[in-house]
Motif scaffolding. Structure first.
Motif, PDB file in Angstrom:
ATOM      1  N   GLU A 138       0.882  -1.289  -0.056  1.00  0.00           N
ATOM      2  CA  GLU A 138      -0.032  -0.089  -0.098  1.00  0.00           C
ATOM      3  C   GLU A 138       0.813   1.102  -0.072  1.00  0.00           C
ATOM      4  O   GLU A 138       0.546   2.308  -0.713  1.00  0.00           O
ATOM      5  CB  GLU A 138      -0.839   0.049   1.301  1.00  0.00           C
ATOM      6  N   SER A 139       2.139   1.208   0.653  1.00  0.00           N
ATOM      7  CA  SER A 139       2.912   2.443   0.754  1.00  0.00           C
ATOM      8  C   SER A 139       3.624   2.575  -0.677  1.00  0.00           C
ATOM      9  O   SER A 139       3.518   3.965  -1.058  1.00  0.00           O
ATOM     10  CB  SER A 139       4.116   2.125   1.939  1.00  0.00           C
ATOM     11  N   LEU A 140       3.949   1.581  -1.271  1.00  0.00           N
ATOM     12  CA  LEU A 140       4.295   1.616  -2.650  1.00  0.00           C
ATOM     13  C   LEU A 140       3.399   2.262  -3.504  1.00  0.00           C
ATOM     14  O   LEU A 140       3.559   2.945  -4.635  1.00  0.00           O
ATOM     15  CB  LEU A 140       5.007   0.400  -3.125  1.00  0.00           C
ATOM     16  N   HIS A 141       2.188   1.561  -3.566  1.00  0.00           N
ATOM     17  CA  HIS A 141       1.093   2.049  -4.301  1.00  0.00           C
ATOM     18  C   HIS A 141       0.902   3.515  -4.043  1.00  0.00           C
ATOM     19  O   HIS A 141       0.494   4.094  -5.483  1.00  0.00           O
ATOM     20  CB  HIS A 141       0.020   1.061  -4.003  1.00  0.00           C
ATOM     21  N   LYS A 142       0.789   4.048  -3.042  1.00  0.00           N
ATOM     22  CA  LYS A 142       0.493   5.262  -2.794  1.00  0.00           C
ATOM     23  C   LYS A 142       1.594   6.389  -2.893  1.00  0.00           C
ATOM     24  O   LYS A 142       1.749   7.395  -2.631  1.00  0.00           O
ATOM     25  CB  LYS A 142      -0.465   5.572  -1.506  1.00  0.00           C
ATOM     26  N   ARG A 143       2.917   5.622  -3.201  1.00  0.00           N
ATOM     27  CA  ARG A 143       4.058   6.372  -2.965  1.00  0.00           C
ATOM     28  C   ARG A 143       4.357   7.235  -1.757  1.00  0.00           C
ATOM     29  O   ARG A 143       4.747   8.299  -1.888  1.00  0.00           O
ATOM     30  CB  ARG A 143       4.080   7.461  -4.291  1.00  0.00           C
ATOM     31  N   ARG A 144       4.168   6.478  -0.821  1.00  0.00           N
ATOM     32  CA  ARG A 144       4.451   7.129   0.531  1.00  0.00           C
ATOM     33  C   ARG A 144       5.801   6.125   0.975  1.00  0.00           C
ATOM     34  O   ARG A 144       6.084   5.156   0.529  1.00  0.00           O
ATOM     35  CB  ARG A 144       3.178   6.742   1.497  1.00  0.00           C
ATOM     36  N   GLY A 181      23.594  -8.819   4.841  1.00  0.00           N
ATOM     37  CA  GLY A 181      24.413  -8.853   3.440  1.00  0.00           C
ATOM     38  C   GLY A 181      23.727 -10.040   2.361  1.00  0.00           C
ATOM     39  O   GLY A 181      24.579  -9.973   1.570  1.00  0.00           O
ATOM     40  N   ALA A 182      22.827 -10.599   2.677  1.00  0.00           N
ATOM     41  CA  ALA A 182      22.296 -11.557   1.917  1.00  0.00           C
ATOM     42  C   ALA A 182      21.636 -11.023   0.899  1.00  0.00           C
ATOM     43  O   ALA A 182      21.025  -9.829   0.973  1.00  0.00           O
ATOM     44  CB  ALA A 182      21.514 -12.603   2.931  1.00  0.00           C
ATOM     45  N   PRO A 183      21.755 -11.553  -0.510  1.00  0.00           N
ATOM     46  CA  PRO A 183      21.127 -11.061  -1.531  1.00  0.00           C
ATOM     47  C   PRO A 183      19.582 -11.187  -1.577  1.00  0.00           C
ATOM     48  O   PRO A 183      19.093 -12.257  -1.024  1.00  0.00           O
ATOM     49  CB  PRO A 183      21.865 -11.837  -2.635  1.00  0.00           C
ATOM     50  N   THR A 184      18.824 -10.359  -2.178  1.00  0.00           N
ATOM     51  CA  THR A 184      17.540 -10.675  -2.619  1.00  0.00           C
ATOM     52  C   THR A 184      17.279 -11.396  -3.785  1.00  0.00           C
ATOM     53  O   THR A 184      18.346 -11.671  -4.752  1.00  0.00           O
ATOM     54  CB  THR A 184      16.684  -9.332  -2.845  1.00  0.00           C
ATOM     55  N   THR A 185      16.005 -12.012  -4.156  1.00  0.00           N
ATOM     56  CA  THR A 185      16.007 -12.698  -5.290  1.00  0.00           C
ATOM     57  C   THR A 185      14.860 -12.376  -6.548  1.00  0.00           C
ATOM     58  O   THR A 185      14.858 -12.782  -7.352  1.00  0.00           O
ATOM     59  CB  THR A 185      15.553 -13.959  -4.963  1.00  0.00           C
ATOM     60  N   HIS A 186      13.955 -11.354  -5.893  1.00  0.00           N
ATOM     61  CA  HIS A 186      12.987 -11.034  -6.646  1.00  0.00           C
ATOM     62  C   HIS A 186      12.669  -9.469  -6.533  1.00  0.00           C
ATOM     63  O   HIS A 186      13.160  -9.018  -5.488  1.00  0.00           O
ATOM     64  CB  HIS A 186      11.741 -11.786  -6.381  1.00  0.00           C
ATOM     65  N   ILE A 187      12.040  -8.757  -7.488  1.00  0.00           N
ATOM     66  CA  ILE A 187      11.722  -7.466  -7.316  1.00  0.00           C
ATOM     67  C   ILE A 187      10.164  -7.416  -7.478  1.00  0.00           C
ATOM     68  O   ILE A 187       9.342  -8.149  -8.311  1.00  0.00           O
ATOM     69  CB  ILE A 187      12.364  -6.774  -8.516  1.00  0.00           C
ATOM     70  N   LEU A 188       9.545  -6.632  -6.493  1.00  0.00           N
ATOM     71  CA  LEU A 188       8.033  -6.640  -6.402  1.00  0.00           C
ATOM     72  C   LEU A 188       7.791  -5.314  -6.622  1.00  0.00           C
ATOM     73  O   LEU A 188       8.243  -4.263  -6.321  1.00  0.00           O
ATOM     74  CB  LEU A 188       7.764  -6.754  -4.994  1.00  0.00           C
ATOM     75  N   LYS A 189       7.126  -5.276  -7.919  1.00  0.00           N
ATOM     76  CA  LYS A 189       6.821  -3.955  -8.529  1.00  0.00           C
ATOM     77  C   LYS A 189       5.170  -3.581  -8.248  1.00  0.00           C
ATOM     78  O   LYS A 189       4.518  -4.582  -8.686  1.00  0.00           O
ATOM     79  CB  LYS A 189       7.193  -4.050 -10.225  1.00  0.00           C
ATOM     80  N   VAL A 190       5.135  -2.449  -7.928  1.00  0.00           N
ATOM     81  CA  VAL A 190       3.684  -2.035  -7.508  1.00  0.00           C
ATOM     82  C   VAL A 190       3.095  -0.832  -8.138  1.00  0.00           C
ATOM     83  O   VAL A 190       3.627   0.299  -8.150  1.00  0.00           O
ATOM     84  CB  VAL A 190       3.654  -1.801  -5.814  1.00  0.00           C
ATOM     85  N   PRO A 191       2.007  -1.024  -9.003  1.00  0.00           N
ATOM     86  CA  PRO A 191       1.624   0.272  -9.858  1.00  0.00           C
ATOM     87  C   PRO A 191       1.099   1.378  -9.125  1.00  0.00           C
ATOM     88  O   PRO A 191       0.426   1.049  -7.749  1.00  0.00           O
ATOM     89  CB  PRO A 191       0.598  -0.497 -10.661  1.00  0.00           C
ATOM     90  N   ASP A 192       1.092   2.476  -9.418  1.00  0.00           N
ATOM     91  CA  ASP A 192       0.504   3.653  -8.518  1.00  0.00           C
ATOM     92  C   ASP A 192      -0.935   3.711  -8.943  1.00  0.00           C
ATOM     93  O   ASP A 192      -1.438   2.910  -9.677  1.00  0.00           O
ATOM     94  CB  ASP A 192       1.366   4.929  -8.769  1.00  0.00           C
ATOM     95  N   GLN A 193      -1.544   4.597  -8.340  1.00  0.00           N
ATOM     96  CA  GLN A 193      -2.917   4.877  -8.547  1.00  0.00           C
ATOM     97  C   GLN A 193      -3.228   5.219  -9.848  1.00  0.00           C
ATOM     98  O   GLN A 193      -4.509   5.022 -10.230  1.00  0.00           O
ATOM     99  CB  GLN A 193      -3.444   5.748  -7.386  1.00  0.00           C
ATOM    100  N   ASP A 194      -2.434   5.765 -10.526  1.00  0.00           N
ATOM    101  CA  ASP A 194      -2.823   6.247 -12.041  1.00  0.00           C
ATOM    102  C   ASP A 194      -2.289   5.069 -13.087  1.00  0.00           C
ATOM    103  O   ASP A 194      -2.489   5.189 -14.077  1.00  0.00           O
ATOM    104  CB  ASP A 194      -1.916   7.421 -12.383  1.00  0.00           C
ATOM    105  N   HIS A 195      -1.766   4.050 -12.477  1.00  0.00           N
ATOM    106  CA  HIS A 195      -1.445   2.912 -13.652  1.00  0.00           C
ATOM    107  C   HIS A 195      -1.859   1.624 -13.122  1.00  0.00           C
ATOM    108  O   HIS A 195      -1.037   0.860 -12.787  1.00  0.00           O
ATOM    109  CB  HIS A 195       0.082   3.062 -13.749  1.00  0.00           C
ATOM    110  N   LEU A 196      -2.972   1.521 -12.835  1.00  0.00           N
ATOM    111  CA  LEU A 196      -3.496   0.296 -11.935  1.00  0.00           C
ATOM    112  C   LEU A 196      -3.575  -1.088 -12.803  1.00  0.00           C
ATOM    113  O   LEU A 196      -3.221  -2.070 -12.352  1.00  0.00           O
ATOM    114  CB  LEU A 196      -5.045   0.331 -11.603  1.00  0.00           C
ATOM    115  N   GLN A 197      -3.243  -0.964 -14.246  1.00  0.00           N
ATOM    116  CA  GLN A 197      -3.436  -2.103 -15.095  1.00  0.00           C
ATOM    117  C   GLN A 197      -1.510  -2.686 -15.506  1.00  0.00           C
ATOM    118  O   GLN A 197      -1.504  -3.421 -16.228  1.00  0.00           O
ATOM    119  CB  GLN A 197      -4.082  -1.811 -16.332  1.00  0.00           C
TER     120      GLN A 197
END
Length: 434
Positions: A138-144, A181-197
């Motif tokens: 929700e924070s990423l979605h609302k850019r907070r 220092g451990a690596p991440t394996t994935h990127i979670l991309k969250v659209p904002d309120q103007d790009h829901l699709q």
């Protein structure tokens, strides 16, 4: 301004591979360590920084290390304000946040121990509780600001809201233990309120890319908090013999060309210093399979034109540096039909001949593009124009009905329209489905 020296570390090597220095006038320089140069397994940090005993001056050093910082200046605002640093003080910024550079590199105070190490699934990660994951999305979605205690362990370039996480073997999303220092394996991309699709569109574009035979990062739509997010598998990660997660060194095309992130589009550069087809050719000719990689890039260009992706800029293409010194193009990523968004430009990231948009592409422009890619034979250029265009358009056409049924009619219509425009311009028969 004080002189500052920083260690440059590459994950997988016990000792620093080089040193980044800022002089008292603010200029930066980089030099490889002699011990690293003598290592038979050493690899250049970048095509723009070949292995050599000579130090690199500011004009070469600055663009590469600037690209390690987050692309959005807003993401650097806190550290700049707290430490009274200017945006162009690359070394000063990396002194404070260089341990969290994206990728396998880290930039640390001289003498500091390594901060990036392999990750062990059952030791180095903390599963994210559902409520916390919901709050993050929700924070990423609302850019907070992210919830308290959440730190993206791998700051990512680009303007989309995203965070780097790890997917555990049981399917749970997790964060690295603080300080591990451990690596991440994935990127979670969250659209904002103007790009829901956007997550749905990008997932479809990536899946079609895979279906057409392009090596493409895995992407899956993941609904969280009633928001369709996109979970993308990182192509710069692997498992070693101990089943530990390790980082694979990579760089994007901006770094490979020695360009700052602000020059990632051809239109923003200047003659001899821009992301254009001649520069792309130089990169691909430095790989282990120049002919094959150039052919792939030509096909990828046609694919992007047909699906309406006008955002294939220098930071959306990358190289992987594999053991033994082999360099190859990374899988495709960040593929989105940007032409479905009327607020975005239709100007291409790099010109096709002299064409700046799809509507300007002609046979002469496409021939110019192929010539710039090193295809000198007129017969070979004609063969590529007819064969590649027909093959990709025909295979895309077979997906139109599926896109229509899946609620992606606008995307299907865009592909059909682009197919008619491009194939008409290149004198290639248009598939019936388009």
């Amino acid at each position: 301004m004080e002189i500052l020296a920083l260690d440059v570390r590459l994950d997988g090597y016990a000792d620093p591979v080089g040193v980044l220095v800022r002089d008292n006038k603010g200029a930066v320089a980089f030099a490889y360590k002699a011990e690293y140069l003598s290592d038979p397994d050493s690899t250049p940090l970048s095509l723009s920084l070949p292995l050599t005993t000579d130090p690199y001056e500011d004009v070469v050093t600055r663009p590469f290390f600037d690209n390690l910082l987050q692309e959005r200046d807003g993401a650097l605002a806190d550290i700049m304000a707290r430490e009274s640093l200017a945006r162009d003080d690359i070394a000063g910024l990396l002194f404070h946040i260089g341990k969290d550079c994206a990728g396998a590199l880290s930039v640390l105070p001289a003498g500091a121990p390594p901060t990036k190490v392999p990750g062990v699934y059952d030791q180095d990660y903390v599963p994210i509780p559902p409520d916390r994951l919901k709050a993050i999305v929700e924070s990423l979605h609302k850019r907070r600001r992210l919830p308290e205690g959440t730190e993206d362990p791998s700051p990512l370039a680009g303007v989309q809201s995203k965070i780097a996480l790890t997917l555990l073997p049981d399917g749970t999303l997790a964060e690295p233990n603080p300080g591990s220092g451990a690596p991440t394996t994935h990127i979670l991309k969250v659209p904002d309120q103007d790009h829901l699709q956007d997550a749905l569109l990008e997932a479809e574009a990536m899946h079609v890319s895979q279906a057409l035979g392009f090596e493409t990062a895995e992407a899956v739509v993941t609904p969280i908090a009633d928001i369709n997010a996109l979970l993308v598998t990182r192509f710069d990660r692997g498992l070693d013999k101990q089943n530990r997660i390790v980082r694979i060194h990579q760089e994007d095309f901006a770094q490979a060309l020695g360009l700052p992130a602000s020059f990632k589009y051809e239109r923003r550069g200047v003659e001899g210093r821009r992301f254009d087809v001649s520069g792309i050719r130089r990169i691909l000719e430095a790989t282990g399979d120049p002919a094959g990689e150039k052919d792939t890039f030509i096909r990828a260009t046609l694919f992007d034109l047909l699906i309406g992706n006008a955002d294939g800029h220098a930071k959306n293409f990358a190289l992987l540096f594999e053991q033994g010194g082999r360099i190859r193009m990374a899988p495709r990523y960040d593929i989105l039909p940007t032409r479905l968004d009327d607020r975005l430009t239709d100007e291409l990231a790099y010109k096709i001949g002299s064409a700046r948009t799809l509507n300007e592409v002609t046979i002469a422009n496409f021939e110019g593009f192929l010539q710039a890619m090193g295809i000198d034979s007129a017969a070979a250029r004609r063969r590529i124009r007819l064969r590649h265009t027909n093959e990709i358009a025909s295979r895309l056409a077979t997906h139109l009905a599926e896109l229509n049924k899946g609620g992606m009619k606008r995307f299907a219509d865009l592909i059909a329209s682009n197919t008619r425009i491009l194939l008409g311009a290149l004198a290639v028969d248009v598939p019936d489905a388009a």
